[in-house]
Design an enzyme around this catalytic site. Sequence first.
Site, short mmCIF file in Angstrom:
data_model
loop_
_atom_site.label_atom_id
_atom_site.label_comp_id
_atom_site.label_asym_id
_atom_site.label_seq_id
_atom_site.Cartn_x
_atom_site.Cartn_y
_atom_site.Cartn_z
N SER A 1 18.85 -85.57 23.59
CA SER A 1 19.10 -84.98 22.07
C SER A 1 17.79 -84.54 21.62
O SER A 1 16.65 -84.96 22.13
CB SER A 1 19.42 -86.26 21.35
OG SER A 1 20.68 -86.64 21.74
C1 LIG Z 1 23.97 -86.27 23.97
S1 LIG Z 1 24.27 -87.52 25.32
C2 LIG Z 1 23.32 -88.79 25.06
C3 LIG Z 1 21.75 -88.74 25.20
C4 LIG Z 1 21.08 -89.96 25.47
N1 LIG Z 1 21.18 -91.07 24.53
C5 LIG Z 1 19.68 -89.63 26.09
O1 LIG Z 1 18.67 -90.19 25.33
O2 LIG Z 1 19.55 -88.82 26.82
C6 LIG Z 1 25.93 -87.92 24.98
C7 LIG Z 1 26.24 -88.75 26.30
O3 LIG Z 1 27.33 -89.47 25.85
C8 LIG Z 1 28.34 -89.73 27.06
N2 LIG Z 1 29.85 -90.00 26.52
C9 LIG Z 1 30.87 -89.13 26.19
N3 LIG Z 1 31.82 -89.84 26.06
C10 LIG Z 1 31.53 -91.16 26.27
C11 LIG Z 1 32.17 -92.32 26.51
N4 LIG Z 1 33.38 -92.32 26.03
N5 LIG Z 1 31.86 -93.49 26.72
C12 LIG Z 1 30.62 -93.41 27.09
N6 LIG Z 1 29.75 -92.36 27.25
C13 LIG Z 1 30.21 -91.16 26.65
C14 LIG Z 1 28.07 -88.17 27.71
O4 LIG Z 1 28.40 -88.38 29.24
C15 LIG Z 1 26.67 -87.82 27.40
O5 LIG Z 1 25.93 -88.35 28.37
#
Ligand SMILES: C[S@@+](CC[C@H](N)C(=O)[O-])C[C@H]1O[C@@H](n2cnc3c(N)ncnc32)[C@H](O)[C@@H]1O
Length: 306
Positions: free
Chosen positions: A68
């Site tokens: 992000s």
């Molecule tokens: C914006 S990224 C997160 C960024 C992360 N916190 C970082 O510091 O790099 C969003 C993440 O949420 C994950 N995601 C989406 N749906 C999800 C779910 N139901 N359970 C767990 N993770 C999920 C995606 O695979 C993705 O890796």
Amino acid sequence: MSDTSTLHQALIDKIKQMGFIRTPSVEAAFRAVPRHLFLPNVTVKKAYQDDAIVTKWLENGQPISSSSQPTLMAIMLEQLDLKVGDRILEIGAGTGYNAALMAHIVGKAGEVIALDIDKDIVENARENLELAGFQQVKVICTDGGFGYPNAAPYDRIILTVGAWDIIPAWQEQLKANGRLLLPLTIKENVEVTVAFDLADGYLVSTSINPCGFMKLRGAFAKPQVDKQVNQKNISRLKKLLKTALIFPTSILPFEMQIQLYILQKFGRRSLNNLRIRAYPQDTNYTPTANESVIVKHWTRLILDWT
Ligand SMILES: C[S@@+](CC[C@H](N)C(=O)[O-])C[C@H]1O[C@@H](n2cnc3c(N)ncnc32)[C@H](O)[C@@H]1O
């Protein structure tokens, strides 16, 4: 100082000068944890720009994972208000960078568990965290829509992926004085990070900030949008802000979409003093004239200005 370290510290200086890093523990974490270690496939220069960086796409080109934007991460970490020793659940491990920042703040006495729904993302996050010296963070491959009951309750639950409603499991897995922070779509195209504290049978916001996030996947992904309803909302917004007519509303910056919505709905121009309370959906709540109700699948959101 090496070139990498200079770029790293310059980014943190900039975020601090803009007022988004406010507390010493958040600043110390950002200064200590190098973002480029979590982004092995981009240049160091790119890693230290204040941009979100996509790390995974679907075959149709839709981005599904990223690191992000650092400014937004700082805003959310300030909203989260972490303490040494806290136990944290992060839903959306992604690169692992945010988990490492949180692990730095809560220290060895605390615990960070980060979930991601994709196995390859989990494996990469584990590698990145190990390289950066945060092997104590547990990264687990599971659907975060269910939370992670095995290690509950948590002092803090943070979603770094956008939700369209508040799943009851998240609230149930919080400690009594816990805080849930999530990017929440309150209306189509209107997304805010809301820090919620537990009150007596409901959640009450302590801070709200405009945002734009990738959306939650898995069992609790938002059902298909009704295109007609969508179109109706967009034309209402367009009528409201005639100057924006040359752009489709959906590509207006998210801050502007939120302002349009609250201007139309409440005659207000900012999120200042907006309060959101989230009750179970079946709660029999009679709103006052100053309150607005948004009924979701699991929750009934009550919006007012305090
Ligand atoms: C914006 S990224 C997160 C960024 C992360 N916190 C970082 O510091 O790099 C969003 C993440 O949420 C994950 N995601 C989406 N749906 C999800 C779910 N139901 N359970 C767990 N993770 C999920 C995606 O695979 C993705 O890796």
